[in-house]
Design an enzyme around this catalytic site. Structure first.
Site, short mmCIF file in Angstrom:
data_model
loop_
_atom_site.label_atom_id
_atom_site.label_comp_id
_atom_site.label_asym_id
_atom_site.label_seq_id
_atom_site.Cartn_x
_atom_site.Cartn_y
_atom_site.Cartn_z
N ASN A 185 51.76 40.15 33.38
CA ASN A 185 53.03 40.88 33.49
C ASN A 185 53.13 41.98 32.41
OD1 ASN A 185 53.37 39.41 31.18
ND2 ASN A 185 55.26 38.38 31.79
N ASP B 230 50.28 34.73 17.67
CA ASP B 230 51.38 33.99 18.29
C ASP B 230 51.07 32.50 18.35
OD1 ASP B 230 49.39 34.23 20.20
OD2 ASP B 230 50.55 35.51 21.54
N HIS C 42 52.55 41.58 29.13
CA HIS C 42 52.92 41.16 27.78
C HIS C 42 51.76 41.36 26.80
CE1 HIS C 42 51.66 36.70 28.67
NE2 HIS C 42 50.69 37.28 27.99
N GLU D 130 57.34 39.60 25.94
CA GLU D 130 57.49 39.65 27.39
C GLU D 130 58.24 40.93 27.81
OE1 GLU D 130 55.76 37.66 29.06
OE2 GLU D 130 56.22 35.54 28.80
C1 F6R Z 1 47.42 34.74 23.35
C2 F6R Z 1 48.17 35.97 23.64
C3 F6R Z 1 48.42 36.36 25.05
C4 F6R Z 1 47.11 36.64 25.80
C5 F6R Z 1 47.41 37.15 27.21
C6 F6R Z 1 46.13 37.35 28.00
O1 F6R Z 1 47.33 34.54 21.96
O2 F6R Z 1 48.63 36.61 22.75
O3 F6R Z 1 49.24 37.51 25.06
O4 F6R Z 1 46.39 37.62 25.09
O5 F6R Z 1 48.22 36.26 27.89
O6 F6R Z 1 45.51 36.12 28.16
P1 F6R Z 1 44.02 35.99 28.71
O7 F6R Z 1 43.16 36.68 27.72
O8 F6R Z 1 43.74 34.51 28.76
O9 F6R Z 1 44.01 36.64 30.03
#
Ligand code: F6R
Length: 242
Positions: A136, A67, A138, A143
């Site tokens: 949340n 992403d 995702h 989302e």
């Molecule tokens: C980032 C991504 C997000 C993160 C998620 C968890 O490329 O795809 O979905 O994996 O927000 O983030 P952390 O690992 O920082 O808790």
């Protein structure tokens, strides 16, 4: 879904790196896809160290970025592009031509997504996708409420995603939307490696693993994935009942 619980983040990171290395050692032309964020930082460090030690060759792999923040240029530290080159591709000797990442500065998201979907099909799908889990639920920037069969798409980001996203940048950065591979592509990855650590993730890990499978919690779909490996530390596992 296989769930592996580790005593600490280091052990989790080593095991995740080992899983990725095993895939590449068995299939040198493996297609990989990587998330950014805090969860995989230890894995990427371990991967670089272990690959060097074992002489694992990544020169035939092809890599996708999961992403990107829309409106954020690739060279900006904190962009997914910047972090993937810094933490994964350069340390593993993976060249730019072996990668396909979203361009956060695109003015034509539809075409950007069409090209991404086409590239994934062209290389025969993704062998191993590494993802984290948002507070949340995702996955990538998918989302709650997302179409579970979606391909690459633009996504409005939730408050909690924007708040945690801001922490990846070293200065206040305007972010509102993301561009992401869709849940259809997450579900089609031949191996889905999901990482979570720390007590802030305990509640969402409980929901995703033991709650109903619903697009209100996109990560809950890992329960239905044909080969999902969830690696978590004890703190993230704290609210699991089984
Ligand atoms: C980032 C991504 C997000 C993160 C998620 C968890 O490329 O795809 O979905 O994996 O927000 O983030 P952390 O690992 O920082 O808790």
């Amino acid at each position: 879904m296989e769930c592996r619980i580790f005593d600490n983040y280091n052990d989790l990171s080593d095991a995740a790196a080992e899983l990725i290395l095993g895939i590449v050692e068995r299939k040198p032309e493996a297609v990989l896809c990587f998330a950014t964020g805090n969860s995989p930082v230890g894995t990427y460090k371990a991967l670089a160290g272990m690959a060097k030690e074992r002489g694992t060759d990544f020169s035939q792999c092809f890599c996708f970025g999961l992403d990107e923040w829309l409106g954020v240029p690739p060279e900006k530290s904190g962009s997914c592009h910047y972090l993937l080159f810094d933490q994964v591709f350069r340390p593993l000797g993976i060249k730019e031509e072996q990668t396909h990442l979203f361009n956060g500065m695109t003015t034509d998201v539809t075409t950007e997504c069409r090209i991404m979907n086409g590239e994934i099909e062209h290389v025969g799908g993704i062998d191993c996708m590494l993802v984290g889990i948002g507070l949340n639920g995702h996955i990538g920037f998918n989302e709650p409420g997302v179409d579970m069969e979606s391909g690459a798409h633009e996504q409005e980001l939730h408050e909690s995603t924007l708040a945690s996203g801001q922490l990846y940048f070293n200065e206040p950065t305007a972010i509102a939307k993301g561009i992401t591979l869709g849940m259809g592509q997450v579900m089609n990855a031949r191996t889905l490696l999901i990482l979570a650590n720390g007590k802030s993730k305990a509640e969402i890990i409980h929901k995703a693993c033991e709650g109903p499978v619903t697009n209100d919690v996109p990560a809950s779909y890992m329960q239905k994935h044909r080969h999902a490996v969830l690696m978590i530390d004890k703190e993230a596992a704290a609210a699991l009942s089984k």
